[in-house]
Design a protein around this motif. Structure first.
Motif, PDB file in Angstrom:
ATOM      1  N   LYS A 232       0.861  -1.217   0.092  1.00 51.72           N
ATOM      2  CA  LYS A 232       0.015   0.080   0.177  1.00 51.72           C
ATOM      3  C   LYS A 232       0.676   1.309   0.176  1.00 51.72           C
ATOM      4  O   LYS A 232       1.687   1.503   0.996  1.00 51.72           O
ATOM      5  N   SER A 233       0.661   2.048  -0.935  1.00 50.12           N
ATOM      6  CA  SER A 233       1.600   3.265  -0.989  1.00 50.12           C
ATOM      7  C   SER A 233       1.232   4.238  -0.179  1.00 50.12           C
ATOM      8  O   SER A 233      -0.020   4.048   0.160  1.00 50.12           O
ATOM      9  N   ASN A 234       1.931   5.563  -0.096  1.00 49.38           N
ATOM     10  CA  ASN A 234       1.499   6.443   0.759  1.00 49.38           C
ATOM     11  C   ASN A 234       0.358   7.146  -0.006  1.00 49.38           C
ATOM     12  O   ASN A 234      -0.452   7.980   0.858  1.00 49.38           O
ATOM     13  N   GLU A 235      -0.021   7.076  -1.159  1.00 50.91           N
ATOM     14  CA  GLU A 235      -1.263   7.691  -1.735  1.00 50.91           C
ATOM     15  C   GLU A 235      -2.370   6.847  -1.639  1.00 50.91           C
ATOM     16  O   GLU A 235      -3.283   7.116  -2.187  1.00 50.91           O
ATOM     17  N   GLY A 236      -2.203   5.530  -0.909  1.00 54.31           N
ATOM     18  CA  GLY A 236      -3.207   4.570  -0.669  1.00 54.31           C
ATOM     19  C   GLY A 236      -3.608   3.740  -1.649  1.00 54.31           C
ATOM     20  O   GLY A 236      -4.551   2.935  -2.065  1.00 54.31           O
ATOM     21  N   GLU A 237      -2.593   3.552  -2.897  1.00 52.85           N
ATOM     22  CA  GLU A 237      -2.804   2.896  -3.786  1.00 52.85           C
ATOM     23  C   GLU A 237      -2.253   1.349  -3.673  1.00 52.85           C
ATOM     24  O   GLU A 237      -1.411   1.268  -2.878  1.00 52.85           O
ATOM     25  N   LEU A 238      -3.370   0.196  -4.022  1.00 61.11           N
ATOM     26  CA  LEU A 238      -2.789  -0.944  -3.419  1.00 61.11           C
ATOM     27  C   LEU A 238      -1.949  -1.623  -4.805  1.00 61.11           C
ATOM     28  O   LEU A 238      -2.558  -1.721  -5.790  1.00 61.11           O
ATOM     29  N   ILE A 239      -0.729  -2.050  -4.552  1.00 61.63           N
ATOM     30  CA  ILE A 239       0.149  -2.553  -5.471  1.00 61.63           C
ATOM     31  C   ILE A 239       0.357  -4.278  -5.267  1.00 61.63           C
ATOM     32  O   ILE A 239       0.676  -4.539  -3.963  1.00 61.63           O
ATOM     33  N   THR A 240       0.176  -5.059  -6.343  1.00 55.86           N
ATOM     34  CA  THR A 240       0.437  -6.328  -6.035  1.00 55.86           C
ATOM     35  C   THR A 240       1.966  -6.518  -6.792  1.00 55.86           C
ATOM     36  O   THR A 240       2.152  -5.906  -8.041  1.00 55.86           O
ATOM     37  N   PHE A 241       2.873  -7.021  -6.124  1.00 48.79           N
ATOM     38  CA  PHE A 241       4.236  -7.362  -6.759  1.00 48.79           C
ATOM     39  C   PHE A 241       4.489  -8.645  -6.517  1.00 48.79           C
ATOM     40  O   PHE A 241       4.679  -9.309  -5.489  1.00 48.79           O
ATOM     41  N   PRO A 242       4.977  -9.422  -7.841  1.00 46.17           N
ATOM     42  CA  PRO A 242       5.223 -10.680  -7.929  1.00 46.17           C
ATOM     43  C   PRO A 242       6.676 -11.170  -6.801  1.00 46.17           C
ATOM     44  O   PRO A 242       7.724 -10.346  -6.775  1.00 46.17           O
ATOM     45  N   ASN A 243       6.606 -12.118  -6.184  1.00 47.61           N
ATOM     46  CA  ASN A 243       7.493 -12.612  -5.259  1.00 47.61           C
ATOM     47  C   ASN A 243       8.663 -12.974  -5.892  1.00 47.61           C
ATOM     48  O   ASN A 243       9.923 -12.493  -5.339  1.00 47.61           O
ATOM     49  N   ASN A 244       8.914 -13.343  -7.252  1.00 44.85           N
ATOM     50  CA  ASN A 244      10.272 -13.594  -8.001  1.00 44.85           C
ATOM     51  C   ASN A 244      11.105 -12.164  -8.235  1.00 44.85           C
ATOM     52  O   ASN A 244      11.965 -12.391  -8.143  1.00 44.85           O
ATOM     53  N   LEU A 245      10.085 -11.292  -8.460  1.00 43.75           N
ATOM     54  CA  LEU A 245      10.672  -9.959  -8.804  1.00 43.75           C
ATOM     55  C   LEU A 245      11.083  -9.127  -7.332  1.00 43.75           C
ATOM     56  O   LEU A 245      12.326  -8.679  -7.355  1.00 43.75           O
ATOM     57  N   LEU A 246      10.670  -9.769  -6.284  1.00 49.90           N
ATOM     58  CA  LEU A 246      10.830  -9.081  -5.120  1.00 49.90           C
ATOM     59  C   LEU A 246      12.249  -9.530  -4.708  1.00 49.90           C
ATOM     60  O   LEU A 246      12.985  -9.021  -3.845  1.00 49.90           O
ATOM     61  N   MET A 247      12.608 -10.881  -5.006  1.00 51.57           N
ATOM     62  CA  MET A 247      13.911 -11.414  -4.822  1.00 51.57           C
ATOM     63  C   MET A 247      14.994 -10.867  -5.669  1.00 51.57           C
ATOM     64  O   MET A 247      16.304 -10.960  -5.215  1.00 51.57           O
ATOM     65  N   GLN A 248      14.695 -10.393  -6.910  1.00 45.84           N
ATOM     66  CA  GLN A 248      15.600  -9.867  -7.838  1.00 45.84           C
ATOM     67  C   GLN A 248      15.948  -8.338  -7.686  1.00 45.84           C
ATOM     68  O   GLN A 248      16.964  -7.817  -8.068  1.00 45.84           O
ATOM     69  N   LYS A 249      15.204  -7.850  -6.895  1.00 46.75           N
ATOM     70  CA  LYS A 249      15.333  -6.329  -6.750  1.00 46.75           C
ATOM     71  C   LYS A 249      15.971  -6.070  -5.486  1.00 46.75           C
ATOM     72  O   LYS A 249      15.754  -6.722  -4.573  1.00 46.75           O
ATOM     73  N   GLY A 250      16.739  -4.889  -5.434  1.00 50.78           N
ATOM     74  CA  GLY A 250      16.947  -4.499  -4.047  1.00 50.78           C
ATOM     75  C   GLY A 250      16.009  -3.999  -3.228  1.00 50.78           C
ATOM     76  O   GLY A 250      15.246  -3.074  -3.676  1.00 50.78           O
ATOM     77  N   ILE A 251      15.966  -4.239  -1.996  1.00 50.93           N
ATOM     78  CA  ILE A 251      14.943  -3.760  -1.193  1.00 50.93           C
ATOM     79  C   ILE A 251      15.554  -2.985   0.202  1.00 50.93           C
ATOM     80  O   ILE A 251      16.425  -3.609   0.667  1.00 50.93           O
ATOM     81  N   SER A 252      15.158  -1.899   0.512  1.00 47.11           N
ATOM     82  CA  SER A 252      15.323  -1.259   1.828  1.00 47.11           C
ATOM     83  C   SER A 252      14.087  -1.322   2.633  1.00 47.11           C
ATOM     84  O   SER A 252      13.002  -0.915   2.198  1.00 47.11           O
ATOM     85  N   ILE A 253      14.374  -1.582   4.033  1.00 42.81           N
ATOM     86  CA  ILE A 253      13.395  -1.409   4.966  1.00 42.81           C
ATOM     87  C   ILE A 253      13.396   0.081   5.430  1.00 42.81           C
ATOM     88  O   ILE A 253      14.380   0.391   6.125  1.00 42.81           O
ATOM     89  N   VAL A 254      12.590   0.762   5.565  1.00 43.88           N
ATOM     90  CA  VAL A 254      12.350   1.920   5.783  1.00 43.88           C
ATOM     91  C   VAL A 254      11.445   2.225   6.969  1.00 43.88           C
ATOM     92  O   VAL A 254      10.317   1.791   7.097  1.00 43.88           O
ATOM     93  N   ASN A 255      12.077   2.794   8.244  1.00 38.68           N
ATOM     94  CA  ASN A 255      11.181   2.860   9.328  1.00 38.68           C
ATOM     95  C   ASN A 255      10.343   4.054   9.382  1.00 38.68           C
ATOM     96  O   ASN A 255       9.261   3.940   9.834  1.00 38.68           O
TER      97      ASN A 255
END
Length: 177
Positions: free
Chosen positions: A144-167
């Motif tokens: 869920k984005s800051n604008e309230g948009e609901l996004i589905t993101f495939p798990n396999n792409l999640l494994m391929q992209k760099g991800i940062s956990i933002v507090n």
């Protein structure tokens, strides 16, 4: 004279041992995955998905073992398996991403880099995303984005992209007070 006159005794014993091993493995899988999920605060439905996929694999291995024990010739088994894989491979060639998404979902479950409720940033040069994790499914992750948009993101792409956990949300400003 033989003590027991059963020509299939060895096959029956192997089948019995395989079935006992199958049920013990299923019980241990449930116990281990649930303990892991509880210690890492993973939602129950995610744990149930992983248990289902692991039990399916254990069941296929048990079935394969029983088929071999009952004397199906190796050539026949290999012919059958190769025929099944050929049909399934042709039928699901376009569905390859489904298998990779399920595998990525299981890897994400056990590696546990983030959890539901975390705010993450996906580093993609074409479509960067910063959103909160709403749910993690077998095939995709709901964001869920800051604008309230609901996004589905495939798990396999999640494994391929760099991800940062933002507090906290990062506020960028040209001027400082």
């Amino acid at each position: 004279m033989k003590l027991i006159d059963n020509p299939y005794l060895i096959e029956e014993i192997i089948t019995l041992i395989t079935l006992v091993t199958y049920f013990i493995s299923k019980a241990l899988t449930v116990k281990i995955v649930r303990r892991f999920a509880k210690s890492n605060e993973v939602l129950e439905h995610r744990a149930n998905l992983v248990i289902k996929y692991i039990n399916l694999l254990i069941g296929m291995l048990a079935l394969f073992t029983i088929i071999i024990a009952w004397g199906v010739k190796k050539d026949q088994i290999l012919l059958f398996i190769s025929s099944v894989f050929a049909v399934v491979g042709v039928a699901s060639f376009a569905q390859w991403s489904i298998l990779s998404n399920i595998t990525a979902g299981i890897v994400l479950f056990f590696s546990y880099p983030f959890k539901i409720g975390d705010k993450i940033r996906i580093h993609d040069k074409d479509f960067p995303i910063e959103a909160e994790i709403e749910d993690i499914k077998a095939f995709y992750i709901l964001l869920k984005s800051n604008e309230g948009e609901l996004i589905t993101f495939p798990n396999n792409l999640l494994m391929q992209k760099g991800i940062s956990i933002v507090n906290e949300p990062i506020e960028r400003s040209e001027f400082t007070d």
